[in-house]
Design a protein around this motif. Structure first.
Motif, PDB file in Angstrom:
ATOM      1  N   SER A 168       0.893  -1.245  -0.123  1.00 32.86           N
ATOM      2  CA  SER A 168      -0.144   0.077   0.009  1.00 32.86           C
ATOM      3  C   SER A 168       0.886   1.209  -0.087  1.00 32.86           C
ATOM      4  O   SER A 168       0.386   2.461  -0.419  1.00 32.86           O
ATOM      5  N   ARG A 169       2.008   1.229   0.122  1.00 32.78           N
ATOM      6  CA  ARG A 169       2.947   2.341   0.373  1.00 32.78           C
ATOM      7  C   ARG A 169       3.561   3.004  -0.804  1.00 32.78           C
ATOM      8  O   ARG A 169       3.267   3.951  -1.534  1.00 32.78           O
ATOM      9  N   ARG A 170       4.191   1.809  -1.409  1.00 25.69           N
ATOM     10  CA  ARG A 170       4.707   2.293  -3.013  1.00 25.69           C
ATOM     11  C   ARG A 170       5.208   3.630  -3.139  1.00 25.69           C
ATOM     12  O   ARG A 170       4.912   4.448  -4.127  1.00 25.69           O
ATOM     13  N   SER A 171       6.263   3.774  -2.439  1.00 32.61           N
ATOM     14  CA  SER A 171       6.959   5.071  -2.395  1.00 32.61           C
ATOM     15  C   SER A 171       8.445   5.135  -2.611  1.00 32.61           C
ATOM     16  O   SER A 171       9.244   4.048  -2.185  1.00 32.61           O
ATOM     17  N   VAL A 172       8.952   6.234  -3.178  1.00 27.41           N
ATOM     18  CA  VAL A 172      10.425   6.378  -3.461  1.00 27.41           C
ATOM     19  C   VAL A 172      10.856   7.395  -2.485  1.00 27.41           C
ATOM     20  O   VAL A 172      10.517   8.656  -2.898  1.00 27.41           O
ATOM     21  N   TRP A 173      11.811   7.360  -1.588  1.00 21.76           N
ATOM     22  CA  TRP A 173      12.409   8.446  -0.703  1.00 21.76           C
ATOM     23  C   TRP A 173      13.709   8.919  -1.441  1.00 21.76           C
ATOM     24  O   TRP A 173      14.534   7.901  -1.716  1.00 21.76           O
ATOM     25  N   LEU A 174      13.944   9.964  -1.711  1.00 28.45           N
ATOM     26  CA  LEU A 174      15.302  10.627  -2.273  1.00 28.45           C
ATOM     27  C   LEU A 174      15.866  11.701  -1.889  1.00 28.45           C
ATOM     28  O   LEU A 174      14.954  12.446  -1.124  1.00 28.45           O
ATOM     29  N   GLU A 175      17.232  11.854  -1.742  1.00 26.71           N
ATOM     30  CA  GLU A 175      17.778  13.046  -1.699  1.00 26.71           C
ATOM     31  C   GLU A 175      18.111  13.718  -2.910  1.00 26.71           C
ATOM     32  O   GLU A 175      18.743  12.878  -3.737  1.00 26.71           O
ATOM     33  N   LEU A 176      17.927  14.981  -2.831  1.00 34.02           N
ATOM     34  CA  LEU A 176      18.026  15.667  -4.377  1.00 34.02           C
ATOM     35  C   LEU A 176      18.554  17.060  -4.079  1.00 34.02           C
ATOM     36  O   LEU A 176      18.767  17.456  -3.181  1.00 34.02           O
ATOM     37  N   GLY A 180      15.318  19.417  -7.460  1.00 34.52           N
ATOM     38  CA  GLY A 180      14.624  18.455  -8.196  1.00 34.52           C
ATOM     39  C   GLY A 180      13.452  18.020  -8.023  1.00 34.52           C
ATOM     40  O   GLY A 180      12.495  17.717  -8.900  1.00 34.52           O
ATOM     41  N   PRO A 181      12.768  18.441  -6.651  1.00 36.77           N
ATOM     42  CA  PRO A 181      11.287  17.996  -6.508  1.00 36.77           C
ATOM     43  C   PRO A 181      10.503  18.754  -7.475  1.00 36.77           C
ATOM     44  O   PRO A 181       9.435  18.194  -8.169  1.00 36.77           O
ATOM     45  N   GLY A 182      10.919  19.990  -7.929  1.00 37.31           N
ATOM     46  CA  GLY A 182       9.843  20.827  -8.856  1.00 37.31           C
ATOM     47  C   GLY A 182       9.891  20.379 -10.082  1.00 37.31           C
ATOM     48  O   GLY A 182       9.096  20.175 -11.049  1.00 37.31           O
ATOM     49  N   LEU A 183      11.171  19.887 -10.612  1.00 37.55           N
ATOM     50  CA  LEU A 183      11.356  19.300 -11.883  1.00 37.55           C
ATOM     51  C   LEU A 183      10.614  17.973 -12.108  1.00 37.55           C
ATOM     52  O   LEU A 183       9.772  17.633 -12.940  1.00 37.55           O
ATOM     53  N   LEU A 184      10.398  17.063 -11.009  1.00 39.31           N
ATOM     54  CA  LEU A 184       9.826  15.814 -11.218  1.00 39.31           C
ATOM     55  C   LEU A 184       8.238  16.072 -11.056  1.00 39.31           C
ATOM     56  O   LEU A 184       7.773  15.349 -11.507  1.00 39.31           O
ATOM     57  N   ARG A 185       7.855  17.043 -10.039  1.00 40.35           N
ATOM     58  CA  ARG A 185       6.435  17.449 -10.272  1.00 40.35           C
ATOM     59  C   ARG A 185       6.012  17.979 -11.853  1.00 40.35           C
ATOM     60  O   ARG A 185       4.915  17.584 -12.240  1.00 40.35           O
ATOM     61  N   ALA A 186       6.876  18.696 -12.371  1.00 38.24           N
ATOM     62  CA  ALA A 186       6.746  19.269 -13.778  1.00 38.24           C
ATOM     63  C   ALA A 186       6.437  18.033 -14.613  1.00 38.24           C
ATOM     64  O   ALA A 186       5.942  18.242 -15.840  1.00 38.24           O
ATOM     65  N   GLU A 187       7.062  16.807 -14.328  1.00 39.47           N
ATOM     66  CA  GLU A 187       7.278  15.675 -15.302  1.00 39.47           C
ATOM     67  C   GLU A 187       5.968  14.983 -14.891  1.00 39.47           C
ATOM     68  O   GLU A 187       5.669  13.858 -15.588  1.00 39.47           O
ATOM     69  N   GLY A 188       5.252  15.109 -14.076  1.00 42.02           N
ATOM     70  CA  GLY A 188       3.930  14.706 -13.638  1.00 42.02           C
ATOM     71  C   GLY A 188       3.934  13.598 -12.448  1.00 42.02           C
ATOM     72  O   GLY A 188       2.930  12.998 -12.090  1.00 42.02           O
ATOM     73  N   PHE A 189       5.073  13.506 -11.796  1.00 39.24           N
ATOM     74  CA  PHE A 189       5.234  12.664 -10.628  1.00 39.24           C
ATOM     75  C   PHE A 189       4.264  13.162  -9.362  1.00 39.24           C
ATOM     76  O   PHE A 189       4.551  14.431  -9.122  1.00 39.24           O
ATOM     77  N   SER A 190       3.878  12.552  -8.470  1.00 42.10           N
ATOM     78  CA  SER A 190       3.416  12.906  -7.237  1.00 42.10           C
ATOM     79  C   SER A 190       4.465  12.806  -6.343  1.00 42.10           C
ATOM     80  O   SER A 190       5.043  11.859  -5.757  1.00 42.10           O
ATOM     81  N   ASP A 196      15.506  20.282   4.868  1.00 40.62           N
ATOM     82  CA  ASP A 196      16.490  19.773   6.053  1.00 40.62           C
ATOM     83  C   ASP A 196      16.685  20.695   7.207  1.00 40.62           C
ATOM     84  O   ASP A 196      15.889  21.819   6.908  1.00 40.62           O
ATOM     85  N   ALA A 197      17.388  20.527   8.175  1.00 35.97           N
ATOM     86  CA  ALA A 197      17.363  21.266   9.184  1.00 35.97           C
ATOM     87  C   ALA A 197      17.832  22.886   8.959  1.00 35.97           C
ATOM     88  O   ALA A 197      17.499  23.748   9.672  1.00 35.97           O
ATOM     89  N   ALA A 198      18.356  22.994   8.006  1.00 33.49           N
ATOM     90  CA  ALA A 198      18.938  24.227   7.448  1.00 33.49           C
ATOM     91  C   ALA A 198      17.800  25.013   6.640  1.00 33.49           C
ATOM     92  O   ALA A 198      18.020  26.236   6.357  1.00 33.49           O
ATOM     93  N   GLY A 199      16.752  24.452   6.482  1.00 30.56           N
ATOM     94  CA  GLY A 199      15.794  25.192   5.728  1.00 30.56           C
ATOM     95  C   GLY A 199      15.883  25.081   4.198  1.00 30.56           C
ATOM     96  O   GLY A 199      15.181  25.778   3.294  1.00 30.56           O
ATOM     97  N   ARG A 200      16.801  24.109   3.871  1.00 35.33           N
ATOM     98  CA  ARG A 200      17.030  23.801   2.230  1.00 35.33           C
ATOM     99  C   ARG A 200      16.317  22.685   1.883  1.00 35.33           C
ATOM    100  O   ARG A 200      16.308  21.516   2.401  1.00 35.33           O
ATOM    101  N   VAL A 201      15.625  22.855   0.663  1.00 30.19           N
ATOM    102  CA  VAL A 201      14.897  21.849   0.096  1.00 30.19           C
ATOM    103  C   VAL A 201      15.832  20.931  -0.473  1.00 30.19           C
ATOM    104  O   VAL A 201      16.887  20.852  -0.977  1.00 30.19           O
ATOM    105  N   ARG A 202      15.680  19.416   0.395  1.00 27.91           N
ATOM    106  CA  ARG A 202      16.771  18.481   0.231  1.00 27.91           C
ATOM    107  C   ARG A 202      16.213  16.966  -0.127  1.00 27.91           C
ATOM    108  O   ARG A 202      17.029  16.179  -0.919  1.00 27.91           O
ATOM    109  N   PHE A 203      14.915  16.924   0.209  1.00 32.08           N
ATOM    110  CA  PHE A 203      14.428  15.327   0.297  1.00 32.08           C
ATOM    111  C   PHE A 203      12.946  15.242  -0.553  1.00 32.08           C
ATOM    112  O   PHE A 203      12.529  16.341  -0.532  1.00 32.08           O
ATOM    113  N   ALA A 204      12.716  14.190  -1.244  1.00 33.22           N
ATOM    114  CA  ALA A 204      11.540  13.889  -1.672  1.00 33.22           C
ATOM    115  C   ALA A 204      10.871  12.705  -1.639  1.00 33.22           C
ATOM    116  O   ALA A 204      11.581  11.816  -1.307  1.00 33.22           O
ATOM    117  N   ARG A 205       9.693  12.498  -1.550  1.00 33.56           N
ATOM    118  CA  ARG A 205       8.939  11.423  -1.461  1.00 33.56           C
ATOM    119  C   ARG A 205       7.884  11.431  -2.746  1.00 33.56           C
ATOM    120  O   ARG A 205       7.117  12.168  -2.907  1.00 33.56           O
TER     121      ARG A 205
END
Length: 208
Positions: A168-176, A180-190, A196-205
């Protein structure tokens, strides 16, 4: 980075792993990915997961230590040194019974998993010139270079995920890279991003 290689071992989350050049030295920021995944999985029984591009094995082994008992990890990497070092780290941590690693590209990952974790090469090629000189001297550029937009290997992981994720989970966790996350969303990925703790976008599910 040099001091860490001289030491030969490095603390990561709640485990200590051997580190050998030219494998990437575990970064403290990546420890936050362990916490994110463990909190997301919770106490939902043992997890079957894959670590694509395992390097020293730090991510998969720290997750095995953090997830419910009985969890298992299949790790892959294209580097023979990564396979040898991560195998040794699993044995010294007493996790070798739950951890299997092979010299395999992410695109050829085999198995049935609840989720995949990956800290792939994600620095856009043009940005490699801005790296600290010590990083470039001691660490493998191939473990850093994510191609033109930083997503070349991440896309391999995502392309393979639909064939190996079950349940039921079927997820991929990434450090990017932060882009990266915005580019993936633009390609149609959910794709949900996490700072991260410094406020930098770093991870994606990415949920499939």
């Amino acid at each position: 980075a040099r001091r860490r290689y001289i030491v030969g071992a490095w603390g990561f989350h709640d485990v200590e792993v051997l580190v050998e050049a030219p494998l990437l030295v575990p970064r403290p920021e990546t420890e936050e990915l362990v916490d994110l995944v463990a909190a997301w999985w919770g106490s939902d029984g043992p997890a079957r997961f894959a670590d694509a591009g395992c390097g020293t094995g730090c991510l998969g082994l720290a997750l095995l230590n953090a997830l419910p008992a009985g969890s298992s990890c299949v790790a892959v990497d294209v580097s023979p040194k990564a396979v040898a070092v991560s195998t040794a780290n699993a044995a010294r941590l007493g996790l070798d019974g739950a951890y299997a690693v092979s010299e395999t590209p992410a695109a050829a990952l085999e198995g049935a998993f609840d989720f995949i974790v990956s800290n792939p090469p994600y620095i856009p090629s043009a940005d490699l010139v801005d790296l600290d000189a010590e990083v470039g001297e001691w660490e493998d550029p191939g473990a850093l270079d994510g191609g033109p937009d930083g997503l070349a290997v991440a896309r391999d992981v995502l392309d393979r995920a639909s064939a190996v994720l079950v349940g039921s989970r079927r997820s991929v966790w990434l450090e990017l890279d932060p882009t990266g996350p915005g580019l993936l969303r633009a390609e149609g990925f959910s794709c949900r991003s996490f700072d991260d703790a410094a406020g930098r976008v770093r991870f994606a599910r990415v949920d499939l």
